[in-house]
Design an enzyme around this catalytic site. Structure first.
Site, PDB file in Angstrom:
ATOM      1  N   LYS A 202      27.462 -53.868  22.186  1.00 30.46           N
ATOM      2  CA  LYS A 202      27.273 -53.902  23.944  1.00 30.46           C
ATOM      3  C   LYS A 202      28.289 -54.808  24.016  1.00 30.46           C
ATOM      4  CE  LYS A 202      24.843 -55.367  27.637  1.00 30.46           C
ATOM      5  NZ  LYS A 202      23.537 -55.679  28.186  1.00 30.46           N
ATOM      6  N   LYS A 256      27.083 -49.816  23.893  1.00 28.19           N
ATOM      7  CA  LYS A 256      27.250 -49.840  25.087  1.00 28.19           C
ATOM      8  C   LYS A 256      28.732 -49.733  26.361  1.00 28.19           C
ATOM      9  CE  LYS A 256      24.189 -51.523  29.102  1.00 28.19           C
ATOM     10  NZ  LYS A 256      23.389 -52.508  29.343  1.00 28.19           N
TER      11      LYS A 256
HETATM   12  C1  PBG Z   1      20.562 -56.781  30.863  1.00 33.80           C
HETATM   13  C2  PBG Z   1      21.547 -55.345  30.844  1.00 33.80           C
HETATM   14  C3  PBG Z   1      22.536 -54.399  31.568  1.00 33.80           C
HETATM   15  C4  PBG Z   1      22.454 -53.339  30.887  1.00 33.80           C
HETATM   16  C5  PBG Z   1      20.985 -53.057  30.457  1.00 33.80           C
HETATM   17  N1  PBG Z   1      20.607 -54.400  30.185  1.00 33.80           N
HETATM   18  C6  PBG Z   1      23.150 -55.752  32.438  1.00 33.80           C
HETATM   19  C7  PBG Z   1      23.959 -56.281  32.089  1.00 33.80           C
HETATM   20  O1  PBG Z   1      24.020 -56.853  30.913  1.00 33.80           O
HETATM   21  O2  PBG Z   1      24.390 -57.324  32.930  1.00 33.80           O
HETATM   22  C8  PBG Z   1      23.240 -52.483  32.117  1.00 33.80           C
HETATM   23  C9  PBG Z   1      22.413 -51.081  32.303  1.00 33.80           C
HETATM   24  C10 PBG Z   1      23.642 -50.429  33.101  1.00 33.80           C
HETATM   25  O3  PBG Z   1      24.678 -51.188  33.698  1.00 33.80           O
HETATM   26  O4  PBG Z   1      23.255 -49.148  33.037  1.00 33.80           O
HETATM   27  N2  PBG Z   1      20.718 -57.872  29.890  1.00 33.80           N
END
Ligand code: PBG
Length: 338
Positions: A202, A256
């Site tokens: 991520k 992601k």
């Molecule tokens: C939270 C989380 C996030 C997303 C999914 N879980 C945001 C972040 O890490 O700030 C993002 C999903 C999206 O942008 O559609 N931990």
């Protein structure tokens, strides 16, 4: 030239593109409704659908509406739904205790869906950001996001979700050691078939902006997430993270964001051959939707093309806000014989 490709005109690549029938027969990758996990935003109240300005067409739904949405999704053949709570700011604290409250919004939604629509798999998000007064995925102590204390809290959160009936846990926090800690705790509590889809690779991405609006974390977040989420310039590190999470007990892994990181999807699939998912995140949705709503691109075609690209990159499935819309179009194409 490929050794088995003869010279022109013996080889004419256009032969296999000359009709829809031949194109269908020779298409290498296909998109199916079975590829989708649908992320939805849950809020409190009764009979509420609240639009999210930066994600046109996406709403925050009260629990009763989420159950309806889950039933619709199951009816369309979508295998899984993923819940993200929009938490009342009054419930956000420094200790994030709401995260493992058995009666928090996410856990109530899990139970309500599993009671009414048991056939759909319910996925969760494990991270402290919806409950944290400062919007971070982990505890902040003296300006630092502390790892091990956060992992202990995430384990409590995971157990509460498993207890509520979640099928797929999604640790999205990027703390070190959380997959192993969660897996051990699940086994000890007898949750043998609860799966973990690790947000293994991520990235610290600007494409999460609209999501942070959707869960109400934008205003709260101080600073950035670069000490725990990955640097967008890194690729080998993604493979090491995936290997680590698999070794700790992840059943499935995720990359992601999605579209800007298809090279990572391909490397992960090639290296490990494990169930590999990508998250087409909020900013990707907003870009495609925004351009479509302005008439700058064909919304339907660009949506389907973007989703097919994930299959080509080696993904087994995609978390996408387009899931129901894409499912409807795929179903129509099927009945039209196309
Ligand atoms: C939270 C989380 C996030 C997303 C999914 N879980 C945001 C972040 O890490 O700030 C993002 C999903 C999206 O942008 O559609 N931990």
């Amino acid at each position: 030239m490929h050794p088995v490709t003869p010279a022109f005109p013996s080889a004419r690549f256009r032969r296999l593109r000359a009709s829809a029938a031949l194109r269908d027969l020779t298409q290498e990758n296909r998109l199916s409704v079975k590829d989708f996990i649908w992320p939805v935003f849950v809020r409190d109240g009764e009979n509420v659908e609240q639009p999210i300005a930066s994600m046109p067409g996406v709403n925050r739904l009260s629990v009763d509406r989420v159950v309806k949405a889950a039933a619709e999704a199951a009816g369309l053949g979508i295998p899984a739904i993923c819940l993200f709570p929009y938490t009342d700011p009054a419930l956000k604290t420094a200790d994030c205790a709401e995260a493992w409250n058995p009666d928090n919004l996410a856990n109530r939604a899990i139970r309500a869906i599993k009671a009414e629509v048991p056939e759909i798999a319910v996925m969760t998000d494990i991270a402290l950001d919806p409950y944290n007064i400062n919007g971070h995925d982990g505890y902040v102590v003296d300006g630092q996001i502390v790892n091990d204390e956060t992992v202990a809290a995430l384990v409590k959160m995971a157990l509460a979700q498993a207890e509520s009936g979640a099928d797929i846990l999604g640790p999205s926090d990027m703390m070190d050691g959380r997959i192993g800690a969660i897996r051990v705790a699940l086994e000890a509590a007898g949750h043998r078939n609860v799966t973990i889809l690790s947000y293994a690779a991520k990235y610290a991405s600007a494409f999460y902006g609209p999501f942070r609006d959707a869960v109400g974390a934008s205003g709260a977040l101080k600073g950035d997430k670069k000490t725990y989420q990955m640097d967008p310039g890194n690729s080998d590190e993604a493979l090491r993270l995936v290997a680590r999470d698999l070794a700790e007990g992840a059943d499935m892994v995720m990359v992601k964001p999605g579209m800007p990181y298809l090279d990572i999807c391909r490397r992960v699939k090639d290296a490990y051959g494990v169930p590999t998912f990508a998250y087409q995140v909020s900013g990707e949705y907003a870009m495609l939707k925004g351009a479509a709503l302005n008439g700058w691109i064909d919304g339907e075609k660009s949506m389907l093309e973007s989703l097919l690209a994930f299959k080509r990159a080696g993904c087994d499935g995609i978390l996408t806000y387009f899931a129901p819309e894409a499912a409807r179009i795929l179903a129509e194409a099927q009945t039209a014989g196309g």
